[in-house]
Design a protein around this motif. Structure first.
Motif, PDB file in Angstrom:
ATOM      1  N   ALA A  72      19.061 -16.972   8.193  1.00 59.77           N
ATOM      2  CA  ALA A  72      19.227 -15.935   7.236  1.00 59.77           C
ATOM      3  C   ALA A  72      17.898 -15.569   6.483  1.00 59.77           C
ATOM      4  N   LEU A  73      17.178 -16.716   6.216  1.00 65.22           N
ATOM      5  CA  LEU A  73      15.901 -16.370   5.621  1.00 65.22           C
ATOM      6  C   LEU A  73      14.853 -15.458   6.539  1.00 65.22           C
ATOM      7  N   ILE A  74      15.334 -16.059   8.075  1.00 63.49           N
ATOM      8  CA  ILE A  74      14.190 -15.120   8.916  1.00 63.49           C
ATOM      9  C   ILE A  74      14.665 -13.757   8.991  1.00 63.49           C
ATOM     10  N   VAL A  75      16.056 -13.462   8.711  1.00 70.19           N
ATOM     11  CA  VAL A  75      16.502 -12.048   8.619  1.00 70.19           C
ATOM     12  C   VAL A  75      15.932 -11.266   7.339  1.00 70.19           C
ATOM     13  N   LEU A  76      16.131 -11.938   6.408  1.00 68.47           N
ATOM     14  CA  LEU A  76      15.757 -11.415   5.059  1.00 68.47           C
ATOM     15  C   LEU A  76      14.158 -11.076   5.021  1.00 68.47           C
ATOM     16  N   SER A  77      13.308 -11.768   5.851  1.00 67.59           N
ATOM     17  CA  SER A  77      11.830 -11.532   5.960  1.00 67.59           C
ATOM     18  C   SER A  77      11.446 -10.099   6.374  1.00 67.59           C
ATOM     19  N   ALA A  78      12.455  -9.349   7.008  1.00 68.70           N
ATOM     20  CA  ALA A  78      12.121  -8.154   7.689  1.00 68.70           C
ATOM     21  C   ALA A  78      11.668  -7.073   6.612  1.00 68.70           C
ATOM     22  N   THR A  79      10.375  -6.844   6.821  1.00 63.74           N
ATOM     23  CA  THR A  79       9.768  -5.882   5.799  1.00 63.74           C
ATOM     24  C   THR A  79       8.523  -5.293   6.662  1.00 63.74           C
ATOM     25  N   SER A  80       7.875  -4.143   6.136  1.00 58.52           N
ATOM     26  CA  SER A  80       6.629  -3.744   6.926  1.00 58.52           C
ATOM     27  C   SER A  80       5.967  -2.838   5.983  1.00 58.52           C
ATOM     28  N   VAL A  81       4.971  -2.146   6.427  1.00 62.09           N
ATOM     29  CA  VAL A  81       4.232  -1.352   5.663  1.00 62.09           C
ATOM     30  C   VAL A  81       4.804   0.023   5.182  1.00 62.09           C
ATOM     31  N   GLN A  82       5.796   0.219   5.858  1.00 62.06           N
ATOM     32  CA  GLN A  82       6.496   1.593   5.491  1.00 62.06           C
ATOM     33  C   GLN A  82       7.516   1.256   4.098  1.00 62.06           C
ATOM     34  N   ASP A  83       7.842  -0.059   4.082  1.00 63.73           N
ATOM     35  CA  ASP A  83       8.266  -0.251   2.832  1.00 63.73           C
ATOM     36  C   ASP A  83       7.454  -0.226   1.501  1.00 63.73           C
ATOM     37  N   ALA A  84       8.110   0.313   0.391  1.00 63.58           N
ATOM     38  CA  ALA A  84       7.043   0.510  -0.938  1.00 63.58           C
ATOM     39  C   ALA A  84       6.254  -0.595  -1.164  1.00 63.58           C
ATOM     40  N   PRO A  85       6.853  -1.898  -1.438  1.00 64.88           N
ATOM     41  CA  PRO A  85       5.969  -3.014  -1.913  1.00 64.88           C
ATOM     42  C   PRO A  85       4.819  -3.053  -1.102  1.00 64.88           C
ATOM     43  N   ILE A  86       4.907  -3.273   0.141  1.00 60.29           N
ATOM     44  CA  ILE A  86       3.788  -3.650   0.960  1.00 60.29           C
ATOM     45  C   ILE A  86       2.867  -2.358   1.013  1.00 60.29           C
ATOM     46  N   HIS A  87       3.318  -0.947   0.924  1.00 54.99           N
ATOM     47  CA  HIS A  87       2.512   0.197   0.884  1.00 54.99           C
ATOM     48  C   HIS A  87       1.612   0.080  -0.209  1.00 54.99           C
ATOM     49  N   ALA A  88       2.339  -0.142  -1.382  1.00 50.72           N
ATOM     50  CA  ALA A  88       1.383  -0.235  -2.619  1.00 50.72           C
ATOM     51  C   ALA A  88       0.459  -1.221  -2.681  1.00 50.72           C
ATOM     52  N   ALA A  89       0.843  -2.416  -1.908  1.00 52.85           N
ATOM     53  CA  ALA A  89      -0.149  -3.661  -2.046  1.00 52.85           C
ATOM     54  C   ALA A  89      -1.291  -3.385  -1.287  1.00 52.85           C
ATOM     55  N   THR A  90      -1.149  -2.566  -0.108  1.00 56.95           N
ATOM     56  CA  THR A  90      -2.197  -2.281   0.674  1.00 56.95           C
ATOM     57  C   THR A  90      -3.241  -1.298   0.289  1.00 56.95           C
ATOM     58  N   LEU A  91      -2.267  -0.305  -0.234  1.00 54.51           N
ATOM     59  CA  LEU A  91      -3.102   0.815  -0.891  1.00 54.51           C
ATOM     60  C   LEU A  91      -4.146   0.449  -2.087  1.00 54.51           C
ATOM     61  N   SER A  92      -3.499  -0.619  -2.848  1.00 56.12           N
ATOM     62  CA  SER A  92      -4.216  -1.060  -3.962  1.00 56.12           C
ATOM     63  C   SER A  92      -5.561  -1.786  -3.403  1.00 56.12           C
ATOM     64  N   ARG A  93      -5.396  -2.368  -2.103  1.00 56.57           N
ATOM     65  CA  ARG A  93      -6.625  -3.200  -1.540  1.00 56.57           C
ATOM     66  C   ARG A  93      -7.430  -2.331  -1.001  1.00 56.57           C
ATOM     67  N   ARG A  94      -7.031  -1.023  -0.587  1.00 55.15           N
ATOM     68  CA  ARG A  94      -7.706  -0.195  -0.126  1.00 55.15           C
ATOM     69  C   ARG A  94      -8.657   0.489  -1.148  1.00 55.15           C
ATOM     70  N   CYS A  95      -8.109   0.581  -2.477  1.00 56.64           N
ATOM     71  CA  CYS A  95      -8.826   0.861  -3.455  1.00 56.64           C
ATOM     72  C   CYS A  95      -9.698   0.082  -4.254  1.00 56.64           C
ATOM     73  N   GLY A  96      -9.923  -1.200  -3.500  1.00 56.27           N
ATOM     74  CA  GLY A  96     -10.665  -2.167  -4.051  1.00 56.27           C
ATOM     75  C   GLY A  96     -10.347  -3.237  -4.838  1.00 56.27           C
ATOM     76  N   ALA A  97      -9.106  -3.304  -5.035  1.00 63.20           N
ATOM     77  CA  ALA A  97      -8.131  -4.368  -5.686  1.00 63.20           C
ATOM     78  C   ALA A  97      -8.617  -5.767  -4.997  1.00 63.20           C
ATOM     79  N   ALA A  98      -8.798  -6.709  -5.752  1.00 63.75           N
ATOM     80  CA  ALA A  98      -9.091  -8.031  -5.224  1.00 63.75           C
ATOM     81  C   ALA A  98      -7.717  -8.589  -4.719  1.00 63.75           C
ATOM     82  N   PRO A  99      -7.954  -9.481  -3.594  1.00 65.56           N
ATOM     83  CA  PRO A  99      -6.500  -9.949  -2.836  1.00 65.56           C
ATOM     84  C   PRO A  99      -5.631 -10.631  -4.031  1.00 65.56           C
ATOM     85  N   ARG A 100      -6.037 -11.004  -5.090  1.00 66.92           N
ATOM     86  CA  ARG A 100      -4.854 -11.633  -6.120  1.00 66.92           C
ATOM     87  C   ARG A 100      -4.154 -10.332  -6.796  1.00 66.92           C
ATOM     88  N   ALA A 101      -4.743  -9.343  -7.192  1.00 65.83           N
ATOM     89  CA  ALA A 101      -4.385  -8.234  -7.584  1.00 65.83           C
ATOM     90  C   ALA A 101      -3.750  -7.407  -6.696  1.00 65.83           C
TER      91      ALA A 101
END
Length: 211
Positions: A72-101
């Motif tokens: 169940a946990l393996i199935v629920l791990s399914a996500t990618s950069v096309q999903d909003a949370p990872i998209h937002a996180a990677t975009l903030s990193r592109r804009c210079g955010a520190a890893p923790r941010a």
């Protein structure tokens, strides 16, 4: 020489406990979580998925249920950069955010994503099929769940509920926990300031004046 006493207001004057209560983890020589020693009990007798279940407050699962929780946990791990949370996180990193941010941005998004997923629980999705997951579940777990759901993610959530994760807080934590590694890997692959690698016009933006 006299010392001034700090002013006592209505909050400070109240009859409050003198210690902070610990409801999950205690430390007496070594950490114990829900009464279990991390090394002597959990690390020795349970795998990571089973340990995570116990840390979240569920009872130790029997072996067949433990295998189902792992699936169940393996199935629920399914996500990618096309999903909003990872998209937002990677975009903030592109804009210079520190890893923790960047991680903080993504975790907030993961929580909202998981919350929405719980809100629509029981509503089948047209994008997933649970037949493959259902076939992998031990027979005892299949019998306990009853009939298979048509949605893989909802079947996985049903397994976690059956294993003892009943509250919304427990389920939100479980979903975010297993999606965090993929999010971290995507953030780690981003070069800060690398906006040239970002598809600025996908999708095309439509600007509308506010009314």
């Amino acid at each position: 020489m006299t010392t001034r006493q700090p002013p006592i207001g209505p909050v400070e004057a109240g009859n409050w406990p003198s210690t902070l209560a610990a409801h999950a983890a205690t430390e007496a020589g070594h950490v114990r979580v829900h009464g279990y020693s991390l090394l002597e009990d959990l690390a020795r007798h349970y795998d990571f998925a089973e340990t995570a279940l116990i840390l979240l407050g569920a009872p130790p699962p029997p072996p067949e249920l433990g295998r189902a929780v792992n699936l169940a946990l393996i199935v629920l791990s399914a996500t990618s950069v096309q999903d909003a949370p990872i998209h937002a996180a990677t975009l903030s990193r592109r804009c210079g955010a520190a890893p923790r941010a960047a991680l903080a941005v993504g975790l907030l998004g993961l929580t909202e994503q998981a919350s929405e997923q719980l809100d629509v629980e029981g509503t089948p999705s047209a994008e997933t099929n649970a037949s493959e997951l259902w076939a992998l579940l031990p027979r005892a777990v299949q019998e306990a769940l009853g009939s298979p759901s048509s949605d893989e993610q909802q079947t996985a959530l049903a397994v976690l509920r059956h294993a003892g994760l009943k509250s919304r807080t427990q389920l939100l934590a479980a979903v975010c926990m297993v999606r965090l590694p993929i999010m971290a890997a995507e953030i780690n692959a981003i070069r800060p300031g690398g906006l040239r690698d970002y598809p600025m016009q996908v999708p095309d933006y439509v600007y509308e004046e506010s009314k």
